[in-house]
Design a protein around this motif. Structure first.
Motif, short mmCIF file in Angstrom:
data_model
loop_
_atom_site.label_atom_id
_atom_site.label_comp_id
_atom_site.label_asym_id
_atom_site.label_seq_id
_atom_site.Cartn_x
_atom_site.Cartn_y
_atom_site.Cartn_z
N ASP A 407 0.82 -1.21 0.00
CA ASP A 407 0.00 0.00 0.00
C ASP A 407 0.86 1.26 0.00
O ASP A 407 2.10 1.21 -0.01
CB ASP A 407 -0.99 -0.01 1.17
N ILE A 411 3.24 -0.85 3.53
CA ILE A 411 2.90 -2.10 4.22
C ILE A 411 2.59 -3.17 3.18
O ILE A 411 1.73 -2.98 2.32
CB ILE A 411 1.69 -1.90 5.16
N THR A 413 1.20 -6.75 2.07
CA THR A 413 0.29 -7.84 2.40
C THR A 413 0.74 -9.08 1.64
O THR A 413 0.82 -9.06 0.41
CB THR A 413 -1.16 -7.50 2.01
N CYS A 414 1.05 -10.13 2.39
CA CYS A 414 1.63 -11.34 1.80
C CYS A 414 0.82 -12.56 2.23
O CYS A 414 -0.04 -12.49 3.11
CB CYS A 414 3.08 -11.52 2.25
N ARG A 415 1.15 -13.69 1.61
CA ARG A 415 0.55 -14.97 2.01
C ARG A 415 1.64 -16.01 2.15
O ARG A 415 2.55 -16.07 1.33
CB ARG A 415 -0.48 -15.44 0.98
N CYS A 426 -3.39 -13.58 6.25
CA CYS A 426 -2.31 -12.88 5.57
C CYS A 426 -1.12 -12.76 6.50
O CYS A 426 -1.24 -12.94 7.72
CB CYS A 426 -2.76 -11.48 5.14
N PHE A 428 1.68 -9.74 7.24
CA PHE A 428 1.95 -8.34 6.94
C PHE A 428 3.39 -7.99 7.29
O PHE A 428 3.91 -8.39 8.33
CB PHE A 428 1.00 -7.44 7.73
N ASP A 430 5.39 -4.53 7.86
CA ASP A 430 5.07 -3.11 7.99
C ASP A 430 6.29 -2.19 8.00
O ASP A 430 6.16 -0.98 8.21
CB ASP A 430 4.21 -2.85 9.24
N THR A 433 10.14 -2.51 3.51
CA THR A 433 9.63 -3.15 2.29
C THR A 433 10.11 -2.46 1.02
O THR A 433 9.72 -2.84 -0.08
CB THR A 433 8.09 -3.14 2.30
N ASP A 453 -4.02 -13.87 11.38
CA ASP A 453 -2.97 -13.28 10.57
C ASP A 453 -1.63 -13.29 11.29
O ASP A 453 -1.55 -13.46 12.52
CB ASP A 453 -3.32 -11.84 10.20
N TRP A 455 2.45 -11.30 11.39
CA TRP A 455 3.27 -10.14 11.06
C TRP A 455 4.72 -10.59 11.06
O TRP A 455 5.11 -11.46 11.83
CB TRP A 455 3.07 -9.03 12.08
#
Length: 460
Positions: A407, A411, A413-415, A426, A428, A430, A433, A453, A455
């Motif tokens: 975004d 941040i 967003t991954c899997r 997900c 994340f 933060d 990146t 989720d 992190w």
């Protein structure tokens, strides 16, 4: 200009718009598409759009820019039918020229009774009829020097993952389901055609192939597991062939037959993701019999233990129905105890509802809505606690992840390998990146976990 209607995020896998870099040329016919429902319907939408684009049509992202709109409907539940009718009505109000296809199209009178002004109604996977309807409503005007089929077709998913449909229909007659009535019996695609499509997707940059069908375990049974052009139509062979392409391969809708054990070594070898999406639906034998589930006699806990012995890192996801007609409190408690023992990684749950045409409607002892709601709440509380505990155990581990989004604040967003898009959790990142791109595969150290989720941070 108003955008086309979209399913809520928790109901749709196709959050991103069709990606078409070209601008519309003067005189180019333009079609819009609203895609509702499951990933299988999404694949249908992609195939329709690919064909239209190859024939010279432009694809509009809004109603006002389209000369006609295709609404690909869902008709599995009454609530989905209502949503489909609402989407058709919105398209008619905003555009006026609407072609309806998809599962609800198997009931044309139901659609035309509510919306008599639709231009045409076609059933599920009736691609040629959809194209005929489009040609009639908006005649094509191809430019042979411009309108060539894109290498990867028109995609409604992010370009780094793609759904790969291997068959249509289903041979089972589960009492709560009307999909065989809408989509027919099992019809498997030839294995060489599936592999060819997968090769093209990987060549175009796809990093993850999500294998879908109504019964992935039964793939090829209808064509006697035929072998053509060096590829056999059997899920074991198909999984191995797909795994050789170098992309993540994720298996959805796999029935828990004993022969599924043959797939688990491929996961242990790293050819296929250690992930199984298995629609258990319930655990109590009597409930499963009333559902007419094909796996009613399968010792599922024994199978799960066998899978984990072969591939300890396997992630299991499933969906369940609570409040099925005749479900007693004892049967529901049995399900909760089963869930405690099974320790599934990802779990979804639905409250039973009647579906027009389903045999379960006529079963005795329907469960009151208040009881269904209470059981759903209790089930999800237990599933959430299991998820939270399993995710907490991943803190401090290294996980390979696929970057789905970054975004404006950086941040990501991954899997992980245990997460399918839009239905699972997900991971994340933060901070740190910079330099990451959507579609990257990177290793992340997990430093925090929640209920669903994770992190993490990039090591180094």
């Amino acid at each position: 200009m108003a955008p086309m209607s979209l399913n809520p995020p928790d109901l749709r896998p196709d959050l991103s718009r069709p990606r078409l870099a070209e601008e519309r040329r003067p005189g180019q016919p333009t079609i819009g598409m609203v895609s509702l429902g499951c990933p299988k319907a999404l694949v249908d939408s992609e195939r329709i759009l690919t064909r239209l684009r190859a024939e010279g049509y432009a694809i509009s992202p809004n109603y006002q820019g389209a000369e006609a709109v295709i609404v690909n409907t869902c008709g599995f539940l009454d609530s989905a039918k209502a949503e489909s009718l609402e989407a058709i009505g919105e398209a008619l109000e905003s555009n006026g020229r609407v072609i309806v296809t998809g599962c609800l199209g198997a009931e044309p009178e139901y659609i035309t009774g509510a919306h008599p002004k639709v231009l045409a109604v076609t059933g599920p996977h009736q691609y040629e009829q959809v194209l005929d309807a489009v040609h009639s409503a908006v005649p094509p005007a191809p430019d042979p020097f411009v309108d060539l089929l894109p290498a990867s077709g028109v995609k409604l998913t992010p370009r780094h993952y793609s759904y790969l449909k291997i068959s249509e229909g289903c041979n089972h007659r589960c009492k709560f389901c009307v999909i065989p009535d809408m989509r027919g019996r099992l019809v498997s695609r030839p294995a060489h055609a599936v592999i060819r499509e997968a090769e093209k997707l990987v060549e175009s940059g796809v990093k993850e192939l999500l294998v879908i069908s109504q019964d992935t375990s039964a793939y090829g049974a209808d064509i006697r597991f035929a072998e053509e052009r060096g590829h056999r139509a059997h899920i074991d062979d198909l999984a191995r062939d797909l795994g050789s392409l170098g992309a993540w391969v994720r298996l959805h809708y796999v029935y828990p037959y004993p022969r599924v054990r043959n797939l688990i070594p491929l996961m242990a070898e790293g050819l296929v993701l250690p992930y199984l999406d298995i629609p258990f639906q319930h655990a109590h034998p009597d409930t499963l019999k009333r559902m007419a589930r094909p796996s009613a006699q399968t010792e599922t806990l024994t199978e799960i233990a066998a899978w984990r012995e072969i591939c300890p890192e396997i992630a299991l996801r499933s969906t369940f129905i609570v409040g099925y007609p005749g479900e007693t409190e004892a049967e529901f408690d049995y399900l909760l105890d089963w869930l405690d023992e099974a320790q599934l990684d990802r779990v979804g749950c639905f409250k039973y509802e009647d579906v027009e045409g389903a045999r379960s409607n006529a079963l005795p002892d329907h469960v009151p809505e208040a009881v269904k709601q209470d059981r759903w709440k209790r089930f999800m509380e237990k599933a959430q606690a299991i998820s939270e505990k399993k995710l907490a155990a991943k803190v401090g581990t290294l996980q390979e992840v696929l970057v789905d989004d970054i975004d404006a604040d950086g941040i990501a967003t991954c899997r992980t390998k245990a997460d399918a898009p839009e239905i699972d959790g997900c991971l994340f990142i933060d901070e740190g990146t910079k330099g990451l791109s959507v579609g990257d595969l990177v290793t992340v150290e997990v430093d925090e976990a929640g209920e669903y989720d994770l992190w993490g941070r990039l090591p180094g």
